[in-house]
Every structure is written in structure tokens, then in C-alpha cells.
Motif scaffolding. Structure first.
Motif, PDB file in Angstrom:
ATOM      1  N   MET A   1       3.693   3.679   6.919  1.00 13.28           N
ATOM      2  CA  MET A   1       2.646   2.864   6.295  1.00 13.28           C
ATOM      3  C   MET A   1       1.645   2.423   7.344  1.00 13.28           C
ATOM      4  N   ASP A   2       0.394   2.253   6.909  1.00 16.90           N
ATOM      5  CA  ASP A   2      -0.595   1.679   7.815  1.00 16.90           C
ATOM      6  C   ASP A   2      -0.405   0.158   7.846  1.00 16.90           C
ATOM      7  N   ASP A   3      -1.128  -0.497   8.719  1.00 17.60           N
ATOM      8  CA  ASP A   3      -0.962  -1.943   8.902  1.00 17.60           C
ATOM      9  C   ASP A   3      -1.246  -2.726   7.624  1.00 17.60           C
TER      10      ASP A   3
ATOM     11  N   GLN B   1       0.857  -5.948   3.171  1.00 20.77           N
ATOM     12  CA  GLN B   1       0.968  -6.198   1.730  1.00 20.77           C
ATOM     13  C   GLN B   1       2.434  -6.187   1.302  1.00 20.77           C
ATOM     14  N   ARG B   2       3.180  -5.231   1.812  1.00 19.53           N
ATOM     15  CA  ARG B   2       4.607  -5.153   1.463  1.00 19.53           C
ATOM     16  C   ARG B   2       5.347  -6.405   1.958  1.00 19.53           C
TER      17      ARG B   2
ATOM     18  N   GLU C   1       7.940 -11.672   0.980  1.00 15.78           N
ATOM     19  CA  GLU C   1       7.936 -13.123   1.196  1.00 15.78           C
ATOM     20  C   GLU C   1       7.810 -13.873  -0.124  1.00 15.78           C
ATOM     21  N   SER C   2       6.953 -13.394  -1.014  1.00 12.87           N
ATOM     22  CA  SER C   2       6.775 -14.046  -2.315  1.00 12.87           C
ATOM     23  C   SER C   2       8.061 -14.017  -3.123  1.00 12.87           C
TER      24      SER C   2
ATOM     25  N   GLY D   1       2.621 -15.630   5.411  1.00 12.13           N
ATOM     26  CA  GLY D   1       1.587 -15.292   4.448  1.00 12.13           C
ATOM     27  C   GLY D   1       0.898 -16.543   3.919  1.00 12.13           C
ATOM     28  N   LEU D   2      -0.180 -16.324   3.191  1.00 13.06           N
ATOM     29  CA  LEU D   2      -1.007 -17.431   2.698  1.00 13.06           C
ATOM     30  C   LEU D   2      -0.223 -18.377   1.791  1.00 13.06           C
TER      31      LEU D   2
END
Length: 82
Positions: free
Chosen positions: A4-6, A11-12, A17-18, A67-68
Motif C-alpha cells: 500500500m502507498d502511504d 486510511q487503513r 483506530e475507529s 487519528g483525528l
């Protein structure tokens, strides 16, 4: 599984985390861990106490890499203590 790219990796990680946050909430587990508690970070705590929540969230994310959503929840929790 292909590499996967960064952006895809980030996103993963946010998705994971969610999901973990939802599980912890469902199980009524305390969060965040003491070493990542914003009240133990003077530069973040100053921003929270000054009512600068957006800047506090940004500083907290930079310090922890969270994460946000997780950062916002931690800052909101810290702000409720004042």
C-alpha cells in the motif's frame, strides 16, 4: 496482500483506530492510556486551558500520531475536566 502507498496505509490505520475506539466505548474501557493523556503534555494542556481546542488537537496528533477522531475525543475529555 499487495503493498500500500502511504495514503492507503494511513486510511487503513484510521479505520482500525475507529473500530478499536468503538469496541472500547462498547466495553466501557477507559481511554486514552496514561502516557498519551493530553493532561500530561504541558504544551497541549496549555492550549486546552486557553480554549484553543483545534490547536490542542493538532499538537496532540503531532505528539502521538493518533487519528483525528481519537485526538478530538482525548482533547474533549481533557477539556471536560476544566
Amino acid at each position: 496482500m499487495e503493498p500500500m502507498d502511504d495514503a492507503a496505509l494511513a486510511q487503513r490505520l484510521n479505520t482500525i483506530e475507529s473500530k478499536l475506539d468503538a469496541i472500547m466505548t462498547y466495553l466501557n474501557l477507559t481511554h486514552p492510556l496514561p502516557e498519551t493523556d493530553p493532561r500530561r503534555m504541558p504544551e497541549v494542556l496549555e492550549l486546552v486551558q486557553a480554549g484553543k481546542k483545534i490547536q490542542a488537537i493538532k499538537a496532540y496528533r503531532q505528539r502521538t500520531g493518533f487519528g483525528l477522531k481519537r485526538a478530538k475525543d482525548a482533547i474533549d475529555q481533557a477539556a471536560d475536566g476544566f
